[in-house]
Motif scaffolding. Sequence first.
Motif, PDB file in Angstrom:
ATOM      1  N   ILE A   1       0.839  -1.195   0.000  1.00 23.77           N
ATOM      2  CA  ILE A   1       0.000   0.000   0.000  1.00 23.77           C
ATOM      3  C   ILE A   1       0.874   1.245   0.000  1.00 23.77           C
ATOM      4  N   LYS A   2       2.036   1.170   0.648  1.00 23.23           N
ATOM      5  CA  LYS A   2       2.962   2.308   0.671  1.00 23.23           C
ATOM      6  C   LYS A   2       3.410   2.656  -0.754  1.00 23.23           C
ATOM      7  N   GLU A   3       3.752   1.628  -1.546  1.00 23.73           N
ATOM      8  CA  GLU A   3       4.129   1.856  -2.950  1.00 23.73           C
ATOM      9  C   GLU A   3       2.975   2.478  -3.735  1.00 23.73           C
ATOM     10  N   LEU A   4       1.783   1.939  -3.525  1.00 23.16           N
ATOM     11  CA  LEU A   4       0.614   2.358  -4.288  1.00 23.16           C
ATOM     12  C   LEU A   4       0.149   3.772  -3.950  1.00 23.16           C
ATOM     13  N   LEU A   5       0.478   4.227  -2.767  1.00 25.90           N
ATOM     14  CA  LEU A   5       0.093   5.579  -2.365  1.00 25.90           C
ATOM     15  C   LEU A   5       0.964   6.646  -3.034  1.00 25.90           C
ATOM     16  N   ASN A   6       2.032   6.232  -3.726  1.00 23.73           N
ATOM     17  CA  ASN A   6       2.900   7.174  -4.432  1.00 23.73           C
ATOM     18  C   ASN A   6       2.315   7.629  -5.768  1.00 23.73           C
ATOM     19  N   TYR A   7       1.195   7.075  -6.169  1.00 18.14           N
ATOM     20  CA  TYR A   7       0.559   7.452  -7.428  1.00 18.14           C
ATOM     21  C   TYR A   7      -0.433   8.581  -7.181  1.00 18.14           C
ATOM     22  N   ASP A   8      -0.874   9.206  -8.267  1.00 20.48           N
ATOM     23  CA  ASP A   8      -1.718  10.391  -8.144  1.00 20.48           C
ATOM     24  C   ASP A   8      -3.216  10.121  -8.182  1.00 20.48           C
ATOM     25  N   ALA A   9      -3.636   9.027  -8.807  1.00 24.64           N
ATOM     26  CA  ALA A   9      -5.061   8.779  -8.986  1.00 24.64           C
ATOM     27  C   ALA A   9      -5.315   7.296  -9.228  1.00 24.64           C
TER      28      ALA A   9
ATOM     29  N   THR B   1     -15.342  -8.947  -9.366  1.00 32.55           N
ATOM     30  CA  THR B   1     -14.061  -9.392  -8.809  1.00 32.55           C
ATOM     31  C   THR B   1     -13.414  -8.269  -8.004  1.00 32.55           C
ATOM     32  N   MET B   2     -13.437  -7.059  -8.537  1.00 22.97           N
ATOM     33  CA  MET B   2     -12.816  -5.930  -7.824  1.00 22.97           C
ATOM     34  C   MET B   2     -13.555  -5.617  -6.522  1.00 22.97           C
ATOM     35  N   LYS B   3     -14.879  -5.754  -6.527  1.00 22.60           N
ATOM     36  CA  LYS B   3     -15.658  -5.478  -5.309  1.00 22.60           C
ATOM     37  C   LYS B   3     -15.320  -6.448  -4.182  1.00 22.60           C
ATOM     38  N   SER B   4     -14.792  -7.607  -4.529  1.00 21.16           N
ATOM     39  CA  SER B   4     -14.460  -8.593  -3.502  1.00 21.16           C
ATOM     40  C   SER B   4     -12.988  -8.552  -3.089  1.00 21.16           C
ATOM     41  N   ASN B   5     -12.212  -7.620  -3.646  1.00 21.73           N
ATOM     42  CA  ASN B   5     -10.787  -7.533  -3.320  1.00 21.73           C
ATOM     43  C   ASN B   5     -10.577  -6.513  -2.199  1.00 21.73           C
ATOM     44  N   LYS B   6     -10.354  -7.022  -0.995  1.00 18.35           N
ATOM     45  CA  LYS B   6     -10.223  -6.161   0.184  1.00 18.35           C
ATOM     46  C   LYS B   6      -9.056  -5.182   0.086  1.00 18.35           C
ATOM     47  N   ASP B   7      -7.957  -5.595  -0.532  1.00 20.43           N
ATOM     48  CA  ASP B   7      -6.806  -4.700  -0.668  1.00 20.43           C
ATOM     49  C   ASP B   7      -7.145  -3.514  -1.575  1.00 20.43           C
ATOM     50  N   LEU B   8      -7.848  -3.774  -2.667  1.00 22.04           N
ATOM     51  CA  LEU B   8      -8.245  -2.700  -3.568  1.00 22.04           C
ATOM     52  C   LEU B   8      -9.214  -1.747  -2.869  1.00 22.04           C
ATOM     53  N   LEU B   9     -10.185  -2.290  -2.153  1.00 18.71           N
ATOM     54  CA  LEU B   9     -11.160  -1.451  -1.459  1.00 18.71           C
ATOM     55  C   LEU B   9     -10.483  -0.581  -0.406  1.00 18.71           C
ATOM     56  N   LYS B  10      -9.530  -1.156   0.301  1.00 20.30           N
ATOM     57  CA  LYS B  10      -8.775  -0.398   1.311  1.00 20.30           C
ATOM     58  C   LYS B  10      -7.985   0.731   0.643  1.00 20.30           C
ATOM     59  N   LEU B  11      -7.368   0.443  -0.493  1.00 21.51           N
ATOM     60  CA  LEU B  11      -6.586   1.439  -1.220  1.00 21.51           C
ATOM     61  C   LEU B  11      -7.480   2.589  -1.704  1.00 21.51           C
ATOM     62  N   ILE B  12      -8.632   2.257  -2.260  1.00 18.04           N
ATOM     63  CA  ILE B  12      -9.574   3.281  -2.725  1.00 18.04           C
ATOM     64  C   ILE B  12      -9.993   4.172  -1.559  1.00 18.04           C
TER      65      ILE B  12
ATOM     66  N   GLU C   1      -8.366   4.772   1.182  1.00 17.30           N
ATOM     67  CA  GLU C   1      -7.224   5.598   1.604  1.00 17.30           C
ATOM     68  C   GLU C   1      -6.990   6.750   0.630  1.00 17.30           C
ATOM     69  N   TYR C   2      -7.121   6.490  -0.668  1.00 17.50           N
ATOM     70  CA  TYR C   2      -6.992   7.570  -1.652  1.00 17.50           C
ATOM     71  C   TYR C   2      -8.045   8.645  -1.375  1.00 17.50           C
ATOM     72  N   ASN C   3      -9.265   8.212  -1.121  1.00 17.08           N
ATOM     73  CA  ASN C   3     -10.339   9.159  -0.876  1.00 17.08           C
ATOM     74  C   ASN C   3     -10.072   9.985   0.385  1.00 17.08           C
ATOM     75  N   LYS C   4      -9.618   9.337   1.449  1.00 18.37           N
ATOM     76  CA  LYS C   4      -9.301  10.059   2.694  1.00 18.37           C
ATOM     77  C   LYS C   4      -8.260  11.138   2.453  1.00 18.37           C
ATOM     78  N   ARG C   5      -7.347  10.892   1.528  1.00 15.70           N
ATOM     79  CA  ARG C   5      -6.282  11.847   1.209  1.00 15.70           C
ATOM     80  C   ARG C   5      -6.700  12.852   0.134  1.00 15.70           C
ATOM     81  N   GLY C   6      -7.940  12.735  -0.345  1.00 12.39           N
ATOM     82  CA  GLY C   6      -8.438  13.648  -1.367  1.00 12.39           C
ATOM     83  C   GLY C   6      -7.857  13.395  -2.741  1.00 12.39           C
TER      84      GLY C   6
END
Length: 185
Positions: A60-68, A80-91, A93-98
């Motif tokens: 997640i640290k690597e993935l947070l280095n991207y812009d969008a 499939t994406m709706k069932s991926n907990k890592d993807l949902l967590k990343l989304i 976190e992106y939203n929390k950071r605006g």
Amino acid sequence: MKILAFMANGTEDSELIGTLSLIKRAGVERYLISVEDTLTLKGSHGNTIVCDNMLKDLSIKELLNYDAIFIPGGKRGVDTMKSNKDLLKLISEYNKRGKPLFSICAGPAVLNKAGVMDGINFTCYDGFEDEIKKGIYHKEGVVKDKNIITSRSVAYVTPFGLEIIKYLISEEESLRVKKTILIEE
């Protein structure tokens, strides 16, 4: 600018490739990430697409280095994406950071599953609005609200891509790309 685009087997090919091709014209770097256990996936119309990396191999640290983040549609891929907990967590976190979240067709259902659509004006493929009960649905081609841009279907890939360029870079750059693809006012 660097954008993460996510894909699963059954992702709508045209929405994925069309959007990524448009934003590339504006110089946006894009990285295609598989949420499956393989880099080679099949789109909803049978096209083989090779991803740059697998989500499970990235922190997640690597993935947070991207812009969008960009989530395309295609019901099977979206499920499939709706069932991926890592993807949902990343989304989330992106939203929390605006950070910007872009989604088309059935894709906003993934954003909803990540808990970021409450009170958000949005559009999506007909019928998927029923999954996003706390959002504010508009039957329009492209809708922007805060850091989230949604689009209705493959028919709106071009205006969606141009709106992403406008948001990430500038209106001038969006107009420049629009002119290069011969869209005339």
